[in-house]
Design a protein around this motif. Structure first.
Motif, PDB file in Angstrom:
ATOM      1  N   LYS A  79       1.162  -1.283  -0.371  1.00 56.59           N
ATOM      2  CA  LYS A  79      -0.040   0.056  -0.018  1.00 56.59           C
ATOM      3  C   LYS A  79       0.991   0.898   0.061  1.00 56.59           C
ATOM      4  O   LYS A  79       1.897   1.499   0.712  1.00 56.59           O
ATOM      5  CB  LYS A  79      -0.835   0.442   1.327  1.00 56.59           C
ATOM      6  N   GLU A  80       1.230   2.137  -0.873  1.00 65.11           N
ATOM      7  CA  GLU A  80       2.030   3.307  -1.008  1.00 65.11           C
ATOM      8  C   GLU A  80       1.220   4.481   0.025  1.00 65.11           C
ATOM      9  O   GLU A  80      -0.043   3.889   0.210  1.00 65.11           O
ATOM     10  CB  GLU A  80       1.557   3.625  -2.881  1.00 65.11           C
ATOM     11  N   PRO A  81       1.873   5.178   0.027  1.00 65.05           N
ATOM     12  CA  PRO A  81       1.637   6.377   1.217  1.00 65.05           C
ATOM     13  C   PRO A  81       0.323   7.638   0.609  1.00 65.05           C
ATOM     14  O   PRO A  81      -0.321   7.966   0.656  1.00 65.05           O
ATOM     15  CB  PRO A  81       2.981   7.376   0.449  1.00 65.05           C
ATOM     16  N   ASP A  82       0.085   7.571  -1.079  1.00 65.00           N
ATOM     17  CA  ASP A  82      -0.711   7.241  -2.267  1.00 65.00           C
ATOM     18  C   ASP A  82      -2.013   7.042  -1.551  1.00 65.00           C
ATOM     19  O   ASP A  82      -3.659   7.561  -2.310  1.00 65.00           O
ATOM     20  CB  ASP A  82      -0.518   8.467  -2.866  1.00 65.00           C
ATOM     21  N   GLY A  83      -2.372   5.829  -0.797  1.00 64.37           N
ATOM     22  CA  GLY A  83      -3.231   5.057  -0.918  1.00 64.37           C
ATOM     23  C   GLY A  83      -3.515   3.947  -2.201  1.00 64.37           C
ATOM     24  O   GLY A  83      -4.641   2.966  -2.099  1.00 64.37           O
ATOM     25  N   SER A  84      -2.333   3.433  -3.235  1.00 68.89           N
ATOM     26  CA  SER A  84      -2.468   3.326  -4.110  1.00 68.89           C
ATOM     27  C   SER A  84      -1.755   1.805  -4.025  1.00 68.89           C
ATOM     28  O   SER A  84      -1.623   2.118  -3.254  1.00 68.89           O
ATOM     29  CB  SER A  84      -2.375   3.833  -5.260  1.00 68.89           C
ATOM     30  N   PHE A  85      -1.980   0.730  -4.499  1.00 72.90           N
ATOM     31  CA  PHE A  85      -1.663  -0.231  -4.492  1.00 72.90           C
ATOM     32  C   PHE A  85      -0.555  -1.056  -5.559  1.00 72.90           C
ATOM     33  O   PHE A  85      -0.751  -0.698  -6.403  1.00 72.90           O
ATOM     34  CB  PHE A  85      -2.306  -1.454  -4.528  1.00 72.90           C
ATOM     35  N   SER A  86       0.503  -1.167  -5.495  1.00 77.68           N
ATOM     36  CA  SER A  86       1.243  -2.072  -6.238  1.00 77.68           C
ATOM     37  C   SER A  86       1.809  -3.368  -5.901  1.00 77.68           C
ATOM     38  O   SER A  86       1.943  -3.595  -4.316  1.00 77.68           O
ATOM     39  CB  SER A  86       2.785  -0.641  -6.001  1.00 77.68           C
ATOM     40  N   GLY A  87       2.797  -3.917  -6.749  1.00 82.14           N
ATOM     41  CA  GLY A  87       3.399  -4.972  -6.435  1.00 82.14           C
ATOM     42  C   GLY A  87       2.837  -6.549  -7.463  1.00 82.14           C
ATOM     43  O   GLY A  87       2.017  -6.236  -8.421  1.00 82.14           O
ATOM     44  N   PHE A  88       3.509  -7.893  -7.467  1.00 78.34           N
ATOM     45  CA  PHE A  88       2.952  -8.349  -8.925  1.00 78.34           C
ATOM     46  C   PHE A  88       2.173  -9.165  -8.336  1.00 78.34           C
ATOM     47  O   PHE A  88       0.604  -9.528  -9.496  1.00 78.34           O
ATOM     48  CB  PHE A  88       4.627  -9.651  -8.308  1.00 78.34           C
ATOM     49  N   ASP A  89       1.535  -9.441  -6.803  1.00 74.12           N
ATOM     50  CA  ASP A  89       0.465  -9.828  -6.473  1.00 74.12           C
ATOM     51  C   ASP A  89      -0.732  -8.998  -6.747  1.00 74.12           C
ATOM     52  O   ASP A  89      -1.671  -9.638  -7.214  1.00 74.12           O
ATOM     53  CB  ASP A  89       0.354 -10.236  -4.870  1.00 74.12           C
ATOM     54  N   VAL A  90      -0.538  -7.425  -6.948  1.00 73.78           N
ATOM     55  CA  VAL A  90      -1.430  -6.428  -6.838  1.00 73.78           C
ATOM     56  C   VAL A  90      -2.245  -6.724  -8.683  1.00 73.78           C
ATOM     57  O   VAL A  90      -2.971  -7.084  -9.135  1.00 73.78           O
ATOM     58  CB  VAL A  90      -1.062  -5.573  -6.377  1.00 73.78           C
ATOM     59  N   ASP A  91      -0.663  -7.304  -9.990  1.00 74.14           N
ATOM     60  CA  ASP A  91      -1.281  -6.719 -11.298  1.00 74.14           C
ATOM     61  C   ASP A  91      -1.812  -8.167 -11.130  1.00 74.14           C
ATOM     62  O   ASP A  91      -2.678  -8.118 -11.799  1.00 74.14           O
ATOM     63  CB  ASP A  91       1.165  -6.873 -11.665  1.00 74.14           C
ATOM     64  N   VAL A  92      -1.381 -10.122 -10.776  1.00 69.53           N
ATOM     65  CA  VAL A  92      -2.312 -10.628 -10.890  1.00 69.53           C
ATOM     66  C   VAL A  92      -3.487 -10.537 -10.582  1.00 69.53           C
ATOM     67  O   VAL A  92      -4.117 -10.680 -11.061  1.00 69.53           O
ATOM     68  CB  VAL A  92      -1.474 -11.738 -10.345  1.00 69.53           C
ATOM     69  N   ALA A  93      -3.852  -9.938  -9.162  1.00 62.79           N
ATOM     70  CA  ALA A  93      -5.065  -9.923  -8.683  1.00 62.79           C
ATOM     71  C   ALA A  93      -6.158  -9.270  -9.350  1.00 62.79           C
ATOM     72  O   ALA A  93      -6.996  -9.415  -9.950  1.00 62.79           O
ATOM     73  CB  ALA A  93      -5.590  -9.350  -7.142  1.00 62.79           C
ATOM     74  N   THR A  94      -6.117  -7.870  -9.840  1.00 62.66           N
ATOM     75  CA  THR A  94      -5.747  -7.264 -10.951  1.00 62.66           C
ATOM     76  C   THR A  94      -6.468  -7.801 -12.525  1.00 62.66           C
ATOM     77  O   THR A  94      -7.790  -7.177 -12.279  1.00 62.66           O
ATOM     78  CB  THR A  94      -4.928  -5.863 -11.075  1.00 62.66           C
ATOM     79  N   TYR A  95      -5.632  -8.143 -12.502  1.00 62.34           N
ATOM     80  CA  TYR A  95      -5.681  -9.367 -13.809  1.00 62.34           C
ATOM     81  C   TYR A  95      -6.971 -10.295 -13.461  1.00 62.34           C
ATOM     82  O   TYR A  95      -7.740 -10.052 -15.104  1.00 62.34           O
ATOM     83  CB  TYR A  95      -4.602  -9.712 -14.757  1.00 62.34           C
ATOM     84  N   VAL A  96      -6.599 -10.720 -12.856  1.00 58.04           N
ATOM     85  CA  VAL A  96      -7.370 -12.042 -12.377  1.00 58.04           C
ATOM     86  C   VAL A  96      -9.108 -11.665 -12.278  1.00 58.04           C
ATOM     87  O   VAL A  96     -10.530 -12.093 -13.289  1.00 58.04           O
ATOM     88  CB  VAL A  96      -8.070 -13.242 -11.330  1.00 58.04           C
ATOM     89  N   ALA A  97      -9.038 -10.116 -11.366  1.00 59.75           N
ATOM     90  CA  ALA A  97     -10.775  -9.835 -11.448  1.00 59.75           C
ATOM     91  C   ALA A  97     -11.107  -9.295 -12.355  1.00 59.75           C
ATOM     92  O   ALA A  97     -12.159  -9.634 -13.224  1.00 59.75           O
ATOM     93  CB  ALA A  97     -10.316  -7.952 -10.626  1.00 59.75           C
ATOM     94  N   LYS A  98     -10.197  -8.540 -13.297  1.00 58.64           N
ATOM     95  CA  LYS A  98     -11.291  -8.212 -14.908  1.00 58.64           C
ATOM     96  C   LYS A  98     -11.297  -9.529 -15.806  1.00 58.64           C
ATOM     97  O   LYS A  98     -13.011  -9.265 -16.155  1.00 58.64           O
ATOM     98  CB  LYS A  98     -10.035  -6.969 -15.276  1.00 58.64           C
ATOM     99  N   GLU A  99     -11.015 -10.560 -15.583  1.00 61.00           N
ATOM    100  CA  GLU A  99     -11.404 -12.054 -16.362  1.00 61.00           C
ATOM    101  C   GLU A  99     -12.564 -12.389 -15.530  1.00 61.00           C
ATOM    102  O   GLU A  99     -13.754 -12.974 -15.874  1.00 61.00           O
ATOM    103  CB  GLU A  99     -10.324 -13.783 -15.858  1.00 61.00           C
TER     104      GLU A  99
END
Length: 276
Positions: free
Chosen positions: A51-71
């Motif tokens: 969790k970044e200071p601005d409230g956004s999220f980053s990382g490999f797991d975040v990218d995987v989760a975002t891709y899966v959720a889109k599918e």
């Protein structure tokens, strides 16, 4: 007549209520309307889930989760990331707090008794992180050296028991403290999963300062946790993971999140194949 008006109004309210209820909860595989989906991740692992200071999220797991959720039918703005600490992952799924968990979640028999897993989507290994100019080239070189890991972790003890019995163990509350100790010279090496070490080493403030030894001291098959018995969701996530690998999005996410640390990743694992 008044009774009829009240009844009609009530029916209208009821219809609106039912409609609103149908659009909530995040249990549908359609992101239309105001649906949300809750996904468990780590908040404190750079390169994995942060969790970044601005409230956004980053990382490999975040990218995987975002891709899966889109599918599954959800756009990024419809994803609600929920912090799921290691000790609470199984409970979060059984309580229904999240739909699925992507949080450096290694598949093992004990966990499979409580949750179902999609994947694996990454094969990681226990490794050692040292300074770029360190003369330590392998685990046995840690005899007489200071080795850091997180309190309660078995990683450092594995090194001492099997590889370097004279290593001096130092335990800290978190990996951030271990990495800072490595940078200052207070310890000579840090050990845990290579993916986690690569994530820390890839941070801008550490770039070029550390290197992974590539020891591959264990096999960690990262899976996506799903509530026990929810086979339909497991099947859909597996299909999404296969598509992510086939369209090269998986490798792109690996390169972007771990590449700066010189992380030599394993090829994408086969769905359902656990490397012992």
């Amino acid at each position: 007549m008044k009774l009829r008006k009240v009844t009609a109004a009530s029916a209208a309210v009821l219809a609106l209520t039912v409609s609103a209820t149908a659009c909530g909860g995040g249990d549908k595989d359609s992101g239309s309307g105001g649906d949300k989906i809750k996904v468990g991740i780590k908040y404190d692992q750079p390169g994995i889930g942060l969790k970044e200071p601005d409230g956004s999220f980053s990382g490999f797991d975040v990218d995987v989760a975002t891709y899966v959720a889109k599918e599954l039918g959800y756009e990024p703005k419809q994803i609600q990331f929920v912090e799921t600490k290691s000790a609470d992952r199984e409970n979060a799924l059984s309580r229904g707090d999240v739909k699925f968990i992507v949080a450096s979640y290694s598949i093992n028999d004990k966990r499979k008794a409580k949750v179902d897993f999609a994947g694996p989507y990454l094969l990681a290994h226990q490794d050692l992180l040292v300074k770029s100019d360190s003369k330590i080239a392998k685990g046995a070189d840690l005899n007489g050296k200071n080795l850091c890991s997180v309190a309660g972790s078995t990683s450092a003890q594995n090194i001492k028991d099997k590889i370097a019995p004279s290593a001096n163990l130092r335990q800290n509350p978190g990996y951030s403290e271990c990495i800072a100790a490595l940078q200052s010279g207070a310890v000579d090496a840090v050990t845990t999963d290579d993916s986690i070490l690569a994530g820390f080493a890839s941070q801008d403030k550490y770039k070029g300062q550390f290197k992974l030894l590539g020891e591959q001291l264990s096999n960690e098959n990262y899976g996506i946790g799903v509530k026990k018995g929810d086979k339909a969701t497991v099947d859909k996530i597996n299909a999404a993971l296969k598509k992510m690998v086939d369209d090269k999005s998986w490798q792109k996410a690996v390169d972007e999140n771990f590449g700066p640390a010189g992380y030599k990743n394993e090829p994408a694992p086969k769905i359902g194949v656990i490397v012992k």
